[in-house]
Design a protein around this motif. Structure first.
Motif, short mmCIF file in Angstrom:
data_model
loop_
_atom_site.label_atom_id
_atom_site.label_comp_id
_atom_site.label_asym_id
_atom_site.label_seq_id
_atom_site.Cartn_x
_atom_site.Cartn_y
_atom_site.Cartn_z
N ALA A 57 26.92 26.88 -11.89
CA ALA A 57 25.90 27.83 -11.44
C ALA A 57 26.49 29.15 -10.97
O ALA A 57 25.78 30.15 -10.87
N GLY A 58 27.78 29.15 -10.64
CA GLY A 58 28.43 30.39 -10.19
C GLY A 58 27.96 30.88 -8.83
O GLY A 58 27.94 32.09 -8.59
N VAL A 59 27.60 29.94 -7.96
CA VAL A 59 27.15 30.31 -6.61
C VAL A 59 27.93 29.51 -5.57
O VAL A 59 28.48 28.44 -5.88
N PRO A 60 27.96 30.00 -4.34
CA PRO A 60 28.62 29.23 -3.27
C PRO A 60 27.91 27.89 -3.04
O PRO A 60 26.70 27.77 -3.24
N TYR A 61 28.69 26.91 -2.60
CA TYR A 61 28.18 25.59 -2.25
C TYR A 61 28.53 25.36 -0.79
O TYR A 61 29.71 25.40 -0.42
N LEU A 62 27.52 25.15 0.03
CA LEU A 62 27.72 24.95 1.47
C LEU A 62 27.21 23.57 1.87
O LEU A 62 26.25 23.08 1.29
N TYR A 63 27.84 22.99 2.88
CA TYR A 63 27.34 21.73 3.42
C TYR A 63 27.54 21.70 4.92
O TYR A 63 28.50 22.26 5.44
N ALA A 64 26.59 21.05 5.59
CA ALA A 64 26.66 20.96 7.05
C ALA A 64 27.63 19.88 7.50
O ALA A 64 28.31 20.04 8.52
N TYR A 65 27.66 18.77 6.77
CA TYR A 65 28.54 17.64 7.11
C TYR A 65 29.15 17.09 5.84
O TYR A 65 28.56 17.17 4.77
N SER A 66 30.33 16.51 5.99
CA SER A 66 30.95 15.79 4.89
C SER A 66 30.97 14.30 5.25
O SER A 66 30.75 13.95 6.41
N LYS A 67 31.24 13.48 4.27
CA LYS A 67 31.27 12.04 4.53
C LYS A 67 32.30 11.69 5.61
O LYS A 67 32.12 10.74 6.36
N SER A 68 33.36 12.47 5.73
CA SER A 68 34.38 12.18 6.75
C SER A 68 33.85 12.35 8.17
O SER A 68 34.38 11.75 9.10
N ASP A 69 32.78 13.16 8.33
CA ASP A 69 32.17 13.31 9.66
C ASP A 69 31.56 11.99 10.16
O ASP A 69 31.25 11.86 11.34
N PHE A 70 31.42 11.02 9.24
CA PHE A 70 30.84 9.73 9.59
C PHE A 70 31.81 8.59 9.36
O PHE A 70 31.42 7.43 9.31
N GLY A 71 33.09 8.93 9.21
CA GLY A 71 34.12 7.92 9.01
C GLY A 71 34.02 7.23 7.66
O GLY A 71 34.48 6.10 7.51
N LEU A 72 33.46 7.89 6.67
CA LEU A 72 33.30 7.31 5.33
C LEU A 72 34.38 7.88 4.41
O LEU A 72 34.56 9.07 4.33
N GLU A 73 35.06 7.01 3.74
CA GLU A 73 36.10 7.46 2.79
C GLU A 73 36.04 6.73 1.51
O GLU A 73 35.36 6.06 1.03
#
Length: 190
Positions: A174-190
């Motif tokens: 898409a050629g646009v920025p991708y933002l996220y508030a949390y990643s899976k690591s914020d919940f101890g998920l790997e």
């Protein structure tokens, strides 16, 4: 309490609620067809009386901090719908005009024949949303629909990124920025 400490408190409380109410551990098949050892059921958050307000504030703050301005937010129905509504209400609480829109998987063949519903996105700067993303497919479908409707996509923003390649796929395609508030690591998920 300062605005920053309010923002930090909102972010931490939302993280706690996601961890408590939405993270389900165990083998599941995702909408992408991939299998995972956990599932994050964000509808338990985006439709929750306390969490939905926090979703709006956290996501709006994230966009502001990234310097992403927009007149409307939305994405592929149905995961993006409550996120968009939460952001619209959070913006309204600050006397800011941000509309919400809904993107169908395909253009309707009846009525007005729209794929993007709600206030027009034509000529407007918008952010495409998802609650969570694995491959980025839903967001890319929404980006395509919004662009076909004349909207100017500024970014794709998700509540929780699964860190499975969606960010790279969306940026590249898409050629646009991708933002996220949390990643899976914020919940101890790997």
């Amino acid at each position: 309490m300062t605005i920053d400490s309010d923002a930090d408190a909102d972010r931490e409380r939302l993280r706690e609620l996601i961890d408590e109410l939405a993270v389900v551990r165990g083998r599941v098949t995702l909408s992408s067809g991939r299998e995972a050892d956990y599932y994050i059921d964000l509808r338990r958050i985006t439709l929750h009386h306390e969490a939905s307000r926090l979703v709006g504030r956290v996501m709006l703050r994230m966009l502001d901090e990234a310097g992403i301005g927009c007149a409307a937010v939305g994405g592929l129905t149905m995961g993006a719908d409550p996120v968009a509504t939460a952001i619209m209400h959070a913006a309204g609480a600050e006397d800011r005009a941000v509309d919400a829109f809904v993107v169908r998987k395909a253009q309707k063949s009846y009525g007005m024949g729209r794929q993007v519903e709600g206030p027009s996105v034509e000529g407007r700067r918008v952010v495409v949303l998802e609650d969570t993303s694995t491959t980025g497919g839903s967001a890319l479908t929404a980006v395509e629909g919004v662009r076909a409707a004349g909207g100017e996509v500024e970014a794709v923003a998700v509540l929780v990124d699964r860190d499975t390649g969606a960010a790279e796929h969306i940026r590249e395609t898409a050629g646009v920025p991708y933002l996220y508030a949390y990643s899976k690591s914020d919940f101890g998920l790997e």
